[in-house]
Motif scaffolding. Sequence first.
Motif, short mmCIF file in Angstrom:
data_model
loop_
_atom_site.label_atom_id
_atom_site.label_comp_id
_atom_site.label_asym_id
_atom_site.label_seq_id
_atom_site.Cartn_x
_atom_site.Cartn_y
_atom_site.Cartn_z
N PRO A 1 24.22 -44.49 60.87
CA PRO A 1 24.56 -43.23 61.54
C PRO A 1 24.29 -42.05 60.62
N GLY A 2 23.84 -40.96 61.23
CA GLY A 2 23.41 -39.80 60.46
C GLY A 2 21.90 -39.68 60.40
N PRO B 1 35.71 -40.38 54.88
CA PRO B 1 34.64 -39.87 55.75
C PRO B 1 34.05 -38.58 55.18
N TYR B 2 32.78 -38.35 55.43
CA TYR B 2 32.13 -37.15 54.91
C TYR B 2 31.03 -36.69 55.87
N GLU C 1 35.92 -35.08 53.61
CA GLU C 1 37.10 -34.62 54.32
C GLU C 1 38.25 -34.38 53.33
N GLY C 2 38.91 -33.23 53.44
CA GLY C 2 40.03 -32.91 52.58
C GLY C 2 39.65 -32.14 51.33
N GLU D 1 30.93 -42.50 57.99
CA GLU D 1 31.78 -43.43 57.24
C GLU D 1 30.90 -44.54 56.68
N HIS D 2 30.34 -44.29 55.52
CA HIS D 2 29.48 -45.25 54.84
C HIS D 2 30.22 -45.75 53.60
#
Length: 693
Positions: free
Chosen positions: A21-22, A142-143, A111-112, A85-86
């Motif tokens: 994904p991506g 996740p990023y 994230e964060g 999410e890898h």
Amino acid sequence: MLPFYLFTFVVAIQAHNQLLPGSCNFESNTCGYTSDAEFMSWTLHEDGRFVTLEAARNEDQEDFTGGGADPQTEITGVLLSPLLEHDDWSCLRLVYQITESGSLEVLQRTEGNSFDRPLWSSRSPSDSWVVSSIDLQNNAKPYRVVIEGKPGPSNGSSVAIFEIHISPGYCLECDFEESHLCGYSNQWNANVNWYVGGGGVQIYNNDMPDDHTYSNRTGHFMYVDSIYSKTFKEVAKLVSPMTTVPMSGCLSFQYRRSAERGNLFSVFTRDQLGQYQELWRAGLENQNDWSEIPGEWIPVQVDLKAPYSAQVVFEVAFNSPRGGRVALDDISFSPQFCTTDTEPTFDPSIANCDFESGFCLYTQHQVMSSPWRRVSVKPNIIRNGDHTTGAGSFLLAHSRLGPRSGYVSRLIGPTLPGNMKYCLRFYFSLRGFNQTDQALAVYLLQQPSGTQEKIWTQAERLRGVWIAADVTFQTSQPAKVVFLSTCRSFWDCGSVALDDISVSLGDCELTAGLLLSLFPGRCDFEAGMCGYTQDKKRDAADWERRRGPTPTSYTGPRGDHTAGIGYYLHMEASPMLPGQNARLLSRTVRGTRGPLCVSFFYHMYGSGTGRLNVHINKYGKDELLWQRSGEQSIAWLKAQVEYQCDTQHQIVFEAIRGSSVRSDISIDDVILEGGPCPEIEIRATVGTSNEIE
């Protein structure tokens, strides 16, 4: 409009069953990629196949999301991937083009976190599509992938993305089955070159084997043939993409040689400075194995240690047209070293010391020399504070008030293993020397022989300024770093101060850029403003980027904090009226629920010095975080501010002129990062004396 030129290998890039994904080829949509509404929108080309940003926009193009931008300002477009999410390591291959002028940068937004981590950037224009490979390290959170494009101001400038290709594994890995060849490239030679073999294509006089991946004639591999070599030592080079993160582990590949022995097959690493280091060379034993078992692929495993960005180079040298052929296939990488007896990775930080709590692992021979003393002083016009915080401790070697007029001071570091390249950085300051050639030198003390080799001697004539020294060295044997200060006679002697010693692996020229990538919110103003801007609407003057002393006597610093001879930001009070201000705005910082930390060095010296404020600006309103008023010190002082903000904001540095022209205010080495702020240890005066002279 962007010229639609394609490399032949780009045309054939196809979706792979292992794509993550991506990934996106922008065939008919943007695969969940969106433009950040705060910036210019990326535009999906009307025929599909790429997205673009252009200096001169075309009205009939369609924005797929986001807002507009003021045509008078610099055009910036930020493209955001879907949330990814890898968990394992992956490789992003970006097919892009910069036309005329512009820049492209890829960052990672976790994230964060309030700050994006830079992964890769380019400012090189081209007439066709270019492929770059970017390593994505395993990430438990996740990023998003953030792609920031800036076309140049001239007409016809544009930045475009043709494909984003994310696959599992490392960018070094390749089985050569896809036409993009995993970013590997042949370094062109007029006579001998690497070519793609297999795929059912017959090669003239071909006795090459089946490929190793599928063990048949339809699979692909790389090969080089000597048939066209004309001169002695013809060389063919197959070069991997440049790694974008430090990597250590086991590099594996398969190779095959023809029966002829007129070639030399080697594997090297090549860093960004073009320096080569040999990893492996095919020996006679391998050639004998080849002649005894014709048609067999031979496996190779070799340890790879790349503390900074590097390429792997597969090189074949031929002596004549009868030098034979070499084939290569199935390159892979593992973060585990190839053999269990490989020495563990050495942590060079054991040699770091800021002398705030003691001498760390540094020792002295008290009997043979005059000792270095750990001191802390209150800075004034003839005395320095320490480099670490401006009010901490540092080491001092001899002074004119010493008990003897001629002696030597030696400081000996911990043992460093051999067969490694190191970068040593430290800060020193001189006072009172008539001749400085013997004031400070650095030696390598070989173990166990005890032989010494000089690797650095100081040549600066500046006085009373902390100066950064970077020394790259390599030793075949274990060695210790020795700092040596020599005082010849009463009339020649002065004082030498030493602080903030650090050691890292690799070449200093290469590790400097690595340090900045670890702190995406860091700016030392050496190369520019790092995205900081002047607040033209709410101030009366500008922060000035300068180096060296300020023009007004008895105010301002003598040099910057970063290197002593570099750049810092400065508010010059002379042309301003009392009470007027200069405001500096950071880039926009995303909010987070956790603590954030702003750290920086400030210099406020001079009668009538005004005020330095640090604000957080939300929705156009300032909130005061930190403030200092009046003269503080002749030294650079460190400040840390911890705060919380869950909305988008900017950090504002505001300097306000005081009653006197001797009211200069300066800042340097700003770091914005996730908190909490680390504790700063500042000790009271220690040692036998707090006097530098």
